[in-house]
Design a protein around this motif. Structure first.
Motif, PDB file in Angstrom:
ATOM      1  N   CYS B  23       0.862  -1.179   0.000  1.00  0.00           N
ATOM      2  CA  CYS B  23       0.000   0.000   0.000  1.00  0.00           C
ATOM      3  C   CYS B  23       0.903   1.235   0.000  1.00  0.00           C
ATOM      4  CB  CYS B  23      -0.884   0.004   1.244  1.00  0.00           C
ATOM      5  SG  CYS B  23      -1.931   1.466   1.422  1.00  0.00           S
ATOM      6  N   ARG B  24       0.747   2.053  -1.019  1.00  0.00           N
ATOM      7  CA  ARG B  24       1.589   3.236  -1.153  1.00  0.00           C
ATOM      8  C   ARG B  24       0.763   4.515  -1.220  1.00  0.00           C
ATOM      9  NH1 ARG B  24       6.879   2.097  -2.640  1.00  0.00           N
ATOM     10  NH2 ARG B  24       7.214  -0.072  -3.297  1.00  0.00           N
ATOM     11  N   ALA B  30       2.183   9.524   5.059  1.00  0.00           N
ATOM     12  CA  ALA B  30       1.225   8.985   6.017  1.00  0.00           C
ATOM     13  C   ALA B  30       1.964   8.258   7.123  1.00  0.00           C
ATOM     14  CB  ALA B  30       0.238   8.045   5.325  1.00  0.00           C
ATOM     15  N   THR B  31       1.968   8.846   8.302  1.00  0.00           N
ATOM     16  CA  THR B  31       2.603   8.168   9.420  1.00  0.00           C
ATOM     17  C   THR B  31       1.769   6.974   9.870  1.00  0.00           C
ATOM     18  OG1 THR B  31       1.505   9.703  10.923  1.00  0.00           O
ATOM     19  CG2 THR B  31       3.751  10.235  10.282  1.00  0.00           C
ATOM     20  N   THR B  32       0.509   6.990   9.507  1.00  0.00           N
ATOM     21  CA  THR B  32      -0.397   5.911   9.890  1.00  0.00           C
ATOM     22  C   THR B  32      -1.215   5.470   8.688  1.00  0.00           C
ATOM     23  OG1 THR B  32      -0.579   6.866  12.110  1.00  0.00           O
ATOM     24  CG2 THR B  32      -2.208   5.219  11.487  1.00  0.00           C
ATOM     25  N   SER B  50      -1.416   0.572  10.967  1.00  0.00           N
ATOM     26  CA  SER B  50       0.004   0.464  10.661  1.00  0.00           C
ATOM     27  C   SER B  50       0.698   1.779  10.994  1.00  0.00           C
ATOM     28  CB  SER B  50       0.158   0.150   9.173  1.00  0.00           C
ATOM     29  OG  SER B  50       1.495   0.237   8.751  1.00  0.00           O
ATOM     30  N   ASN B  51       1.714   1.714  11.819  1.00  0.00           N
ATOM     31  CA  ASN B  51       2.406   2.920  12.270  1.00  0.00           C
ATOM     32  C   ASN B  51       3.840   2.937  11.747  1.00  0.00           C
ATOM     33  OD1 ASN B  51       0.218   3.816  14.173  1.00  0.00           O
ATOM     34  ND2 ASN B  51       0.774   1.900  15.165  1.00  0.00           N
ATOM     35  N   ALA B  72       7.525   0.616   6.733  1.00  0.00           N
ATOM     36  CA  ALA B  72       8.936   0.969   6.744  1.00  0.00           C
ATOM     37  C   ALA B  72       9.224   2.415   6.383  1.00  0.00           C
ATOM     38  CB  ALA B  72       9.695   0.045   5.795  1.00  0.00           C
ATOM     39  N   SER B  73       8.296   3.065   5.697  1.00  0.00           N
ATOM     40  CA  SER B  73       8.529   4.449   5.309  1.00  0.00           C
ATOM     41  C   SER B  73       7.221   5.227   5.410  1.00  0.00           C
ATOM     42  CB  SER B  73       9.071   4.529   3.885  1.00  0.00           C
ATOM     43  OG  SER B  73       8.026   4.323   2.941  1.00  0.00           O
TER      44      SER B  73
END
Lengths: 113, 117
Positions: B23-24, B30-32, B50-51, B72-73
């Motif tokens: 998911c991009r 997006a931090t979350t 997802s954080n 991861a990013s």
């Protein structure tokens, strides 16, 4: 969490105005009301958001009475392409607000020719 | 508007194998991010949050060892369905709020349909 209740399904015909009502009796003071549209095999898409009274954009209007315990999504002159599931979400617009992430059952709108 | 993209859009795998879904966020950070699962004719069910840079938060009843999430990013979150079984067949959808934009509008990916044989 503010629970939402919507009709399971609605039928309409092309060119008609469609009004979908969502009940949210325990809405909190800071909560906003947001509506999403979902087509089959696609992710939901934002339609409109409001806090009180009336909000209108290029695709819909959202009517919210003074007590805010319900809201009505109004779709003017629907077409066949408006056939979709419509979800009402209630919550405070922070990224980690649980309500804003919780989908209810939604309303399946079928537009007929 | 903000764009969220998922890949693959559909995948078929054998029972017991693992499948990764990406998911991009294409034009925002997006931090979350959030992962949903949707069975036919049903509503979306939130699976996990997802954080970026930390562990995901799973909803009650979702097995964290089965649904591995990595963020991861600031623009990528992945969901790995490990040792998939036919009952894991579903439509998986990710979403995100753009960082710093607290409008409450969630942006969703196109979804990924998983079929486990």
């Amino acid at each position: 969490l503010a629970k939402t209740t919507q009709p399971i399904s609605m039928d309409s015909y092309e060119g008609q105005e469609v009004n979908i009502t969502c009940s949210h009796n325990n809405i909190a003071t800071n909560d906003y009301i947001t509506w999403y549209q979902q087509f089959p095999s696609q992710g939901p898409r934002f339609i409109i958001q409001g806090y009180k009274t009336k909000v209108t954009n290029e695709v819909a209007s959202l009517f919210i009475p003074a007590d805010r315990k319900s809201s009505t999504l109004s779709l003017p002159r629907v077409s066949l392409s408006d056939t979709a599931v419509y979800y009402c979400l209630v919550g405070f617009p922070l990224y980690n607000a649980g309500n804003m992430l919780t989908f209810g059952g939604g309303t399946r709108l079928m537009v007929k020719p | 508007g903000a764009v969220v993209s998922q890949h693959p859009s559909w995948v078929i795998c054998k029972s017991g194998t693992s499948v990764k879904i990406e998911c991009r966020s294409l034009d925002f950070q997006a931090t979350t991010m959030f992962w949903y699962r949707q069975f036919p004719k049903q509503s979306l069910m939130l699976m996990a949050t997802s954080n970026e840079g930390s562990k995901a938060t799973y909803e009650q009843g979702v097995e964290k060892d089965k649904f591995l999430i990595n963020h991861a990013s600031l623009t990528l979150s992945t969901l790995t369905v490990t040792s998939a079984h036919p009952e894991d067949s579903s439509f998986y959808i990710c979403s995100a709020f753009p960082s710093g934009r607290n409008t409450g509008e969630l942006f969703f990916g196109e979804g990924s349909r998983l079929t486990v044989l």
